[in-house]
Design a protein around this motif. Sequence first.
Motif, PDB file in Angstrom:
ATOM      1  N   VAL A 224       0.855  -1.192   0.000  1.00  0.00           N
ATOM      2  CA  VAL A 224       0.000   0.000   0.000  1.00  0.00           C
ATOM      3  C   VAL A 224       0.888   1.237   0.000  1.00  0.00           C
ATOM      4  O   VAL A 224       1.736   1.402   0.881  1.00  0.00           O
ATOM      5  N   GLN A 225       0.696   2.076  -0.996  1.00  0.00           N
ATOM      6  CA  GLN A 225       1.418   3.349  -1.069  1.00  0.00           C
ATOM      7  C   GLN A 225       0.596   4.410  -0.343  1.00  0.00           C
ATOM      8  O   GLN A 225      -0.582   4.619  -0.646  1.00  0.00           O
ATOM      9  N   LEU A 226       1.208   5.083   0.638  1.00  0.00           N
ATOM     10  CA  LEU A 226       0.509   6.072   1.452  1.00  0.00           C
ATOM     11  C   LEU A 226       0.933   7.480   1.057  1.00  0.00           C
ATOM     12  O   LEU A 226       2.103   7.729   0.766  1.00  0.00           O
ATOM     13  N   SER A 227      -0.033   8.401   1.063  1.00  0.00           N
ATOM     14  CA  SER A 227       0.236   9.820   0.816  1.00  0.00           C
ATOM     15  C   SER A 227      -0.351  10.632   1.959  1.00  0.00           C
ATOM     16  O   SER A 227      -1.151  10.132   2.757  1.00  0.00           O
ATOM     17  N   GLU A 228       0.039  11.898   2.043  1.00  0.00           N
ATOM     18  CA  GLU A 228      -0.445  12.765   3.112  1.00  0.00           C
ATOM     19  C   GLU A 228      -1.962  12.917   3.030  1.00  0.00           C
ATOM     20  O   GLU A 228      -2.527  13.059   1.941  1.00  0.00           O
ATOM     21  N   PRO A 229      -2.656  12.881   4.180  1.00  0.00           N
ATOM     22  CA  PRO A 229      -4.114  13.086   4.167  1.00  0.00           C
ATOM     23  C   PRO A 229      -4.449  14.526   3.801  1.00  0.00           C
ATOM     24  O   PRO A 229      -3.591  15.410   3.862  1.00  0.00           O
ATOM     25  N   PRO A 230      -5.706  14.776   3.431  1.00  0.00           N
ATOM     26  CA  PRO A 230      -6.072  16.155   3.086  1.00  0.00           C
ATOM     27  C   PRO A 230      -5.962  17.070   4.300  1.00  0.00           C
ATOM     28  O   PRO A 230      -6.156  16.644   5.442  1.00  0.00           O
ATOM     29  N   GLN A 231      -5.633  18.325   4.042  1.00  0.00           N
ATOM     30  CA  GLN A 231      -5.480  19.298   5.120  1.00  0.00           C
ATOM     31  C   GLN A 231      -6.837  19.614   5.724  1.00  0.00           C
ATOM     32  O   GLN A 231      -7.834  19.794   5.017  1.00  0.00           O
ATOM     33  N   ALA A 232      -6.893  19.674   7.050  1.00  0.00           N
ATOM     34  CA  ALA A 232      -8.148  19.967   7.733  1.00  0.00           C
ATOM     35  C   ALA A 232      -8.617  21.375   7.380  1.00  0.00           C
ATOM     36  O   ALA A 232      -7.833  22.331   7.445  1.00  0.00           O
ATOM     37  N   PRO A 233      -9.874  21.532   7.003  1.00  0.00           N
ATOM     38  CA  PRO A 233     -10.374  22.864   6.638  1.00  0.00           C
ATOM     39  C   PRO A 233     -10.504  23.770   7.868  1.00  0.00           C
ATOM     40  O   PRO A 233     -10.775  23.297   8.975  1.00  0.00           O
ATOM     41  N   VAL A 234     -10.309  25.070   7.656  1.00  0.00           N
ATOM     42  CA  VAL A 234     -10.430  26.070   8.717  1.00  0.00           C
ATOM     43  C   VAL A 234     -11.347  27.173   8.221  1.00  0.00           C
ATOM     44  O   VAL A 234     -11.162  27.706   7.118  1.00  0.00           O
ATOM     45  N   LEU A 235     -12.355  27.492   9.023  1.00  0.00           N
ATOM     46  CA  LEU A 235     -13.277  28.569   8.668  1.00  0.00           C
ATOM     47  C   LEU A 235     -12.567  29.899   8.875  1.00  0.00           C
ATOM     48  O   LEU A 235     -12.173  30.247   9.991  1.00  0.00           O
ATOM     49  N   GLY A 236     -12.370  30.650   7.777  1.00  0.00           N
ATOM     50  CA  GLY A 236     -11.583  31.875   7.841  1.00  0.00           C
ATOM     51  C   GLY A 236     -12.400  33.146   7.854  1.00  0.00           C
ATOM     52  O   GLY A 236     -11.843  34.246   7.822  1.00  0.00           O
ATOM     53  N   GLY A 237     -13.721  33.038   7.914  1.00  0.00           N
ATOM     54  CA  GLY A 237     -14.575  34.210   7.924  1.00  0.00           C
ATOM     55  C   GLY A 237     -16.013  33.799   8.144  1.00  0.00           C
ATOM     56  O   GLY A 237     -16.319  32.640   8.430  1.00  0.00           O
ATOM     57  N   TYR A 238     -16.910  34.762   7.978  1.00  0.00           N
ATOM     58  CA  TYR A 238     -18.327  34.483   8.215  1.00  0.00           C
ATOM     59  C   TYR A 238     -19.023  33.887   6.989  1.00  0.00           C
ATOM     60  O   TYR A 238     -20.136  33.367   7.089  1.00  0.00           O
ATOM     61  N   ALA A 239     -18.394  33.948   5.832  1.00  0.00           N
ATOM     62  CA  ALA A 239     -19.034  33.440   4.612  1.00  0.00           C
ATOM     63  C   ALA A 239     -19.126  31.917   4.645  1.00  0.00           C
ATOM     64  O   ALA A 239     -18.255  31.236   5.195  1.00  0.00           O
ATOM     65  N   LYS A 240     -20.194  31.403   4.034  1.00  0.00           N
ATOM     66  CA  LYS A 240     -20.367  29.948   3.989  1.00  0.00           C
ATOM     67  C   LYS A 240     -19.277  29.333   3.115  1.00  0.00           C
ATOM     68  O   LYS A 240     -19.035  29.776   1.993  1.00  0.00           O
ATOM     69  N   PRO A 241     -18.600  28.300   3.602  1.00  0.00           N
ATOM     70  CA  PRO A 241     -17.518  27.675   2.812  1.00  0.00           C
ATOM     71  C   PRO A 241     -18.079  26.778   1.709  1.00  0.00           C
ATOM     72  O   PRO A 241     -19.283  26.474   1.681  1.00  0.00           O
TER      73      PRO A 241
END
Length: 458
Positions: A224-241
């Motif tokens: 099994v070849q492993l790669s980095e998991p996706p970066q955790a999202p961070v809410l950077g403002g009041y707008a809906k992501p």
Amino acid sequence: MTIEDNIAALPRQMEPIIQDSLLISFTTEFNRVWSSNGSKAKPATFWRPAPGPDALPGYFPLGDVLIPGDANINGEVVAAVVCERDLKGVANARGKALARPVDFELVWKETGAPNVARLSIWRPLAPVGYVALGQVCTNDHCKPSLNSMRCVRVDLVVAANLGELIWNDKGSGAKMSFSAFAIEPPTAAAGDILFAAGTFAGIQGYGKPAAPSSAYALRMQIPVQLSEPPQAPVLGGYAKPPESEPATVTHVARLPWFAVRDHAHPGEQFRNSPYYALKRTDQYVLIGYERNESDTYRAKKWTAPRAQSAVTMRMFHSFTAMEIVKAWPSVPLSDIRMTRFSACLPKALTHTEASSNGWNELRPQIVIAMVPKQSAVAVYQMQSHYELVREDGTQVAVDFGYTDDSSVLLTQYPPQSIESVGSCPSLTTDIPAEPGIDSASVEALPSPGLDVVTDSAP
């Protein structure tokens, strides 16, 4: 001894399976040793795997192959062959992977009809620390050459079972009785593939032994070849992501051709795709977003569907015969041409080490959060999608998904604490779950004044 040559078209060379200093490859080329034609026994033919010196230099058979009938199997049947790996002068503390037999023991010889060619079947006697995975035939009554096959170091194989009867000599008129059985690997543990070399186990007599002591199968770990998991999202403002974050291929499992049913005869499948890739793609998907512009806390509840689908999983299994969280095939293979095996995917690839409900949990999940005043909250869940592709990149069957209950992520703006998945106990709530909707327990690090829970229906 004389062997009738039957040369098939060479397949493109397969990258060998590597186990310690053992190289395992496969051949579709065979030389005919003997046929039961002319005797009163059932039709059967013995074949010697013949790895081509150009495509597979240094490779040896593990024993001969027995096929019912008298059809030419070149290009149709695939058998394992082995080679000693060149360690570039580095000594292996365990010793060499392969060894010549020290001698042969007679199992059976043809002494019946005068118009039938002679045959004798021999059991290799392996040196100490090695075992033989098959038997060898000659079209006379002389012992085979010690270079006709190789024995394998005992730690590189597993004990196997005897399968169904392939052939016996009833009606041949021989003074000795003989039966040949297929070799069935045991059930594989997670992350392993156990497979037979394509050889047979022959005994004197017509009864099947209750506890064979000379049947073995090869083994390999699923790479099994492993790669980095996706970066955790961070809410950077009041707008809906956005509804989803970028997807990332995190796991690629490499499966040999015989572990996947691709609706082709073995020789064709081996030539077309010696390996298959099972790719897992991970992605954070937005479960819910809420902006609280008031000066009081606000409770918010979202329903998160799961990516699992019973219909899709049945379709995938029907096309490929593969299982996700248990070993496959579920029943022994009936086609004598197929490589007999047992395989089980690694747990890290299938999430089963992190989820109590796993693939059988299909009901939606309830996620509840207490949104602080003058704040915005976004809740994400990890989803994984699986795709099986051939070596040329074309897809096999359908893709399918999995929702990981243990990877719910909460982020808020303005940030009030470190927002990440943790091991704190889930907080309780007096808001009841909707009937028929269920959830696995999800644990998150709550922010001050911010409760995040999941509900489960009784």
